[in-house]
Motif scaffolding. Structure first.
Motif, PDB file in Angstrom:
ATOM      1  N   LEU A 130       0.821  -1.203   0.000  1.00  0.00           N
ATOM      2  CA  LEU A 130       0.000   0.000   0.000  1.00  0.00           C
ATOM      3  C   LEU A 130       0.860   1.260   0.000  1.00  0.00           C
ATOM      4  O   LEU A 130       0.700   2.143  -0.825  1.00  0.00           O
ATOM      5  N   VAL A 131       1.773   1.319   0.972  1.00  0.00           N
ATOM      6  CA  VAL A 131       2.596   2.506   1.208  1.00  0.00           C
ATOM      7  C   VAL A 131       4.000   2.044   1.589  1.00  0.00           C
ATOM      8  O   VAL A 131       4.163   0.998   2.216  1.00  0.00           O
ATOM      9  N   VAL A 132       5.002   2.841   1.250  1.00  0.00           N
ATOM     10  CA  VAL A 132       6.373   2.580   1.675  1.00  0.00           C
ATOM     11  C   VAL A 132       6.773   3.721   2.606  1.00  0.00           C
ATOM     12  O   VAL A 132       6.669   4.898   2.247  1.00  0.00           O
ATOM     13  N   ILE A 133       7.190   3.361   3.837  1.00  0.00           N
ATOM     14  CA  ILE A 133       7.577   4.345   4.849  1.00  0.00           C
ATOM     15  C   ILE A 133       9.060   4.217   5.134  1.00  0.00           C
ATOM     16  O   ILE A 133       9.578   3.115   5.268  1.00  0.00           O
ATOM     17  N   GLU A 134       9.711   5.373   5.237  1.00  0.00           N
ATOM     18  CA  GLU A 134      11.128   5.392   5.594  1.00  0.00           C
ATOM     19  C   GLU A 134      11.261   5.819   7.051  1.00  0.00           C
ATOM     20  O   GLU A 134      10.660   6.800   7.482  1.00  0.00           O
ATOM     21  N   ALA A 135      12.043   5.046   7.791  1.00  0.00           N
ATOM     22  CA  ALA A 135      12.349   5.379   9.177  1.00  0.00           C
ATOM     23  C   ALA A 135      13.768   4.883   9.451  1.00  0.00           C
ATOM     24  O   ALA A 135      14.119   3.759   9.073  1.00  0.00           O
ATOM     25  N   MET A 136      14.576   5.715  10.036  1.00  0.00           N
ATOM     26  CA  MET A 136      15.961   5.368  10.367  1.00  0.00           C
ATOM     27  C   MET A 136      16.721   4.899   9.119  1.00  0.00           C
ATOM     28  O   MET A 136      17.460   3.920   9.154  1.00  0.00           O
TER      29      MET A 136
END
Length: 128
Positions: A87-93
């Motif tokens: 659905l969505v790609v999230i960037e964290a760290m």
């Protein structure tokens, strides 16, 4: 809690105070770079004062499992999606994580766009 630490060959005994309660360990470990979001709500652990919006039917939403920045939105309104469809790609760290659909359905609303900052527990996508 008492710990024994050796520094340069010398043994030290230190008292350590735990400032945060231990978090529960997840029962499901997703493949590297992919997170499977359960249909049930995820209790936020970031801060007790963080507000998480309430929805009538939790099985009709996909929430962010952690805080980060939306890199890409892979789905579109009206699209039929299969279980585990991205659905969505999230960037964290500095790591990108694909957020996948918990079940098959049709996308009614996308609440985020590329570049948006998201909080843990925030509704990303709503299903019909």
């Amino acid at each position: 809690m008492k710990l024994k630490i050796t520094v340069d060959g010398k043994l030290y005994e230190v008292d350590v105070e735990v400032s945060e309660p231990e978090r529960a360990k997840p029962g499901f470990v997703a493949p590297i770079g992919q997170v499977r979001v359960p249909a049930a709500p995820v209790a936020p652990t970031a801060s007790p004062s963080a507000a998480v919006e309430k929805v009538a039917d939790e099985s009709k939403v996909c929430r962010s499992p952690f805080a980060g920045t939306v890199s890409r939105v892979e789905a579109q309104v009206g699209q039929k999606i299969e279980p585990n469809g991205v659905l969505v790609v999230i960037e964290a760290m500095k790591m990108e994580t694909s957020i996948t659909a918990p079940a098959a359905g049709k996308i009614a609303k996308i609440n985020v766009a590329a570049g948006d900052a998201v909080k843990q527990g925030q509704v990303l996508v709503e299903f019909e």
